[in-house]
Design an enzyme around this catalytic site. Structure first.
Site, mmCIF file in Angstrom:
data_model
loop_
_atom_site.group_PDB
_atom_site.id
_atom_site.type_symbol
_atom_site.label_atom_id
_atom_site.label_comp_id
_atom_site.label_asym_id
_atom_site.label_seq_id
_atom_site.Cartn_x
_atom_site.Cartn_y
_atom_site.Cartn_z
ATOM 1 N N ARG A 148 0.864 -1.184 0.000
ATOM 2 C CA ARG A 148 0.000 0.000 0.000
ATOM 3 C C ARG A 148 0.896 1.227 0.000
ATOM 4 N NH1 ARG A 148 -3.849 2.657 4.700
ATOM 5 N NH2 ARG A 148 -1.933 3.730 5.202
ATOM 6 N N TYR A 160 -2.999 11.652 6.153
ATOM 7 C CA TYR A 160 -3.183 10.304 6.709
ATOM 8 C C TYR A 160 -2.279 9.307 5.991
ATOM 9 C CZ TYR A 160 -5.557 9.225 2.403
ATOM 10 O OH TYR A 160 -5.814 9.022 1.072
ATOM 11 N N ASP A 210 -4.953 3.764 -0.359
ATOM 12 C CA ASP A 210 -6.062 4.017 0.571
ATOM 13 C C ASP A 210 -6.492 5.481 0.452
ATOM 14 O OD1 ASP A 210 -7.840 4.114 2.647
ATOM 15 O OD2 ASP A 210 -6.472 3.305 4.159
ATOM 16 N N HIS A 212 -9.124 6.631 2.172
ATOM 17 C CA HIS A 212 -9.541 6.968 3.541
ATOM 18 C C HIS A 212 -10.779 7.869 3.584
ATOM 19 C CE1 HIS A 212 -8.368 6.765 7.803
ATOM 20 N NE2 HIS A 212 -7.471 5.890 7.409
ATOM 21 N N GLU A 236 -8.942 1.998 -1.891
ATOM 22 C CA GLU A 236 -9.647 1.665 -0.648
ATOM 23 C C GLU A 236 -10.461 2.848 -0.159
ATOM 24 O OE1 GLU A 236 -6.950 0.020 2.240
ATOM 25 O OE2 GLU A 236 -8.067 0.922 3.886
ATOM 26 N N GLU A 262 -13.430 -1.050 6.569
ATOM 27 C CA GLU A 262 -12.708 -1.053 7.845
ATOM 28 C C GLU A 262 -13.447 -0.350 8.975
ATOM 29 O OE1 GLU A 262 -9.011 0.944 6.604
ATOM 30 O OE2 GLU A 262 -9.499 2.458 8.090
ATOM 31 N N ARG A 283 -13.684 -5.416 3.556
ATOM 32 C CA ARG A 283 -12.531 -5.266 4.448
ATOM 33 C C ARG A 283 -12.882 -5.236 5.933
ATOM 34 N NH1 ARG A 283 -9.537 -1.275 4.838
ATOM 35 N NH2 ARG A 283 -7.669 -2.490 5.226
ATOM 36 N N GLU A 339 -4.427 -7.356 5.323
ATOM 37 C CA GLU A 339 -3.510 -6.268 5.699
ATOM 38 C C GLU A 339 -2.622 -6.728 6.859
ATOM 39 O OE1 GLU A 339 -5.393 -2.728 7.165
ATOM 40 O OE2 GLU A 339 -3.640 -1.488 6.752
ATOM 41 N N TRP A 402 -12.742 11.607 8.006
ATOM 42 C CA TRP A 402 -11.425 11.005 8.280
ATOM 43 C C TRP A 402 -11.460 9.554 7.848
ATOM 44 C CZ3 TRP A 402 -7.545 8.101 10.560
ATOM 45 C CH2 TRP A 402 -6.283 8.729 10.529
HETATM 46 O O1 KDG Z 1 -7.833 3.230 13.499
HETATM 47 C C1 KDG Z 1 -7.697 3.761 12.216
HETATM 48 C C2 KDG Z 1 -6.678 2.973 11.419
HETATM 49 O O2 KDG Z 1 -6.902 1.597 11.573
HETATM 50 C C3 KDG Z 1 -6.735 3.332 9.968
HETATM 51 O O3 KDG Z 1 -6.429 4.679 9.811
HETATM 52 C C4 KDG Z 1 -5.778 2.497 9.173
HETATM 53 O O4 KDG Z 1 -6.874 3.052 7.123
HETATM 54 C C5 KDG Z 1 -6.226 2.269 7.767
HETATM 55 C C6 KDG Z 1 -5.859 1.000 7.138
HETATM 56 O O5 KDG Z 1 -6.276 0.796 6.013
HETATM 57 O O6 KDG Z 1 -5.171 0.204 7.779
HETATM 58 MG MG MG Z 2 -7.786 2.068 5.401
#
Ligand code: KDG
Ligand code: MG
Length: 402
Positions: A148, A160, A210, A212, A236, A262, A283, A339, A402
């Site tokens: 990633r 992030y 990702d 996010h 992602e 997630e 996921r 992951e 976020w």
């Molecule tokens: O708690 C938040 C994290 O697990 C996250 O920011 C990590 O996006 C993430 C990932 O794909 O592992």
């Molecule tokens: Mg993620």
């Protein structure tokens, strides 16, 4: 009959916070479950200690499905990450006990291995493109076949996904840090740095990215279209999945595969995404989605629609949760990828054993149960330390996803 004699909720912070459920049976068998919810750890600890532990005492630990139904349907207040993480911890601990009683690893109880190992992806990141490329070179040396890639976006303070030191740890402050966000800067920069990754390292490894939850559906469609030639394994969380319908719009525009899940915790959070084939990888994690019992059901639904697994496995899921995930991954027919972020060194002082990594794959091992132990004496030396995920604000100061 062997029954549950006691259950203890343990909180420790060997570099980061983890909540663990320990269930002990009258025969002295101990099962471990992960109950860690990043930034909301004590809410799950209280849910377990105050509202679940008293219900467990005297019950039959072998009745895993019945316990799941009892804790999900029986409480009236269903779903949500706090509840589903607490239910997951009980479920994991009971699978651990069942394996130990049977003398078999949990993956054997689930039907046995469908593969020799569990393909994993790990993280590479950088403060700029050269440092990202250096990090990818290092990660490739460790044998990872899937990576990633994330880079800080110029003009965006605290993007992030970027490591500070050897690990990516987003929960970094006793009160949430305020970071900034510019969709325009991201959409301009991310496709360019991902193209540089392919230019330098070629196409013989899986490249993941990702987003996010930072884009709207039409922005995500534009991003996906712009990177089609780079053959991403997935993009992602292109947009928040609160409105599952919105993924129709992304799908109409791009063939870049999509992974979601997630922050989700039940089959109802993803059933439309799955049955309408709006995503390619689901996921959710064992830890946040009701344990092995519930996640197995989600993956079974996904299999009917050619959606594969890609479970969340950050350092904020404990090694117990990661072990449970690896057992399930080894068995399910529609496994995609797992992951695997790894952990800072002190974590090894508390959690002993667990899956082993070699050459891009994890294996849960053949120890009975989940194959992982928790050192309570060591754990007690690392008291809880409040840590929050950051908050993202747009350049005009308003709060962003976020
Ligand atoms: O708690 C938040 C994290 O697990 C996250 O920011 C990590 O996006 C993430 C990932 O794909 O592992
Ligand atoms: Mg993620």
């Amino acid at each position: 009959m062997d029954t549950i004699a006691r259950a203890d909720v343990l909180v420790t912070s060997p570099s980061r916070n983890f909540v663990t459920l320990k269930i002990t049976t009258t025969d002295g068998v101990v099962g471990w479950g992960d109950a860690t919810l990043n930034g909301r750890e004590l809410a799950v600890a209280s849910y377990l200690a105050d509202h679940v532990v008293p219900l467990l005492i005297g019950r039959d630990p072998s009745r895993i499905e019945d316990m799941w139904q009892y804790l999900f349907k029986g409480v009236y207040w269903r779903k949500g990450p706090i509840t589903m993480t607490a239910v997951a911890a009980v479920d994991m601990a009971l699978w651990d006990i069942k394996g130990k009683v049977a003398g078999l690893p949990v993956y054997q109880l689930l039907g046995g291995a469908s593969r020799e190992g569990v393909l994993v992806y790990t993280h590479a990141s950088g403060s700029d493109i050269p440092s990202l490329l250096d990090d990818i070179a290092q990660v490739k040396e460790h044998g990872y076949r899937a990576i990633r890639a994330q880079t800080a976006v110029p003009g965006v303070a605290g993007t992030y996904g970027v490591k500070h030191g050897a690990y990516y740890e987003p929960a970094n402050a006793a009160l949430p840090e305020e970071q900034s966000w510019s969709t325009e800067a991201y959409l301009d920069f991310a496709p360019r740095y991902l193209a540089e990754v392919r230019e330098k390292f070629g196409f013989d490894f899986h490249l993941l990215h990702d987003i996010h939850h930072r884009l709207t559906p039409i922005e995500a469609a534009r991003f996906g279209k712009s990177v089609e030639d780079l053959h991403l394994f997935w993009m992602e969380d292109p947009t928040p999945a609160d409105n599952q319908e919105s993924f129709h719009l992304i799908r109409q525009h791009t063939t870049t595969p999509i992974a979601v899940g997630e922050v989700l915790s039940s089959i109802w959070d993803v059933h439309h995404l799955i049955t309408e084939q709006l995503i390619d990888y689901v996921r959710l994690s064992v830890t946040h989605a009701g344990g092995i019992t519930h996640l197995r059901r989600i993956f079974a639904l996904a299999e009917l629609y050619q959606v594969r697994s890609g479970s969340h496995g950050p350092s904020d899921i404990s090694p117990i949760g990661q072990a449970a995930a690896t057992h399930l991954d080894l068995v399910i027919p529609n496994f995609g990828i797992q992951e695997h972020m790894g952990y800072p060194g002190l974590v090894d002082e508390v959690f002993k054993g667990g899956p082993t990594y070699a050459d891009g794959y994890l294996h849960p091992g053949d120890a009975p149960g989940l194959g992982i132990d928790y050192d309570e004496t060591a754990a007690a030396t690392f008291p809880y330390s409040p840590k929050y995920l950051p908050v993202a604000r747009r350049l005009d100061g308003s709060v962003h996803d976020w």
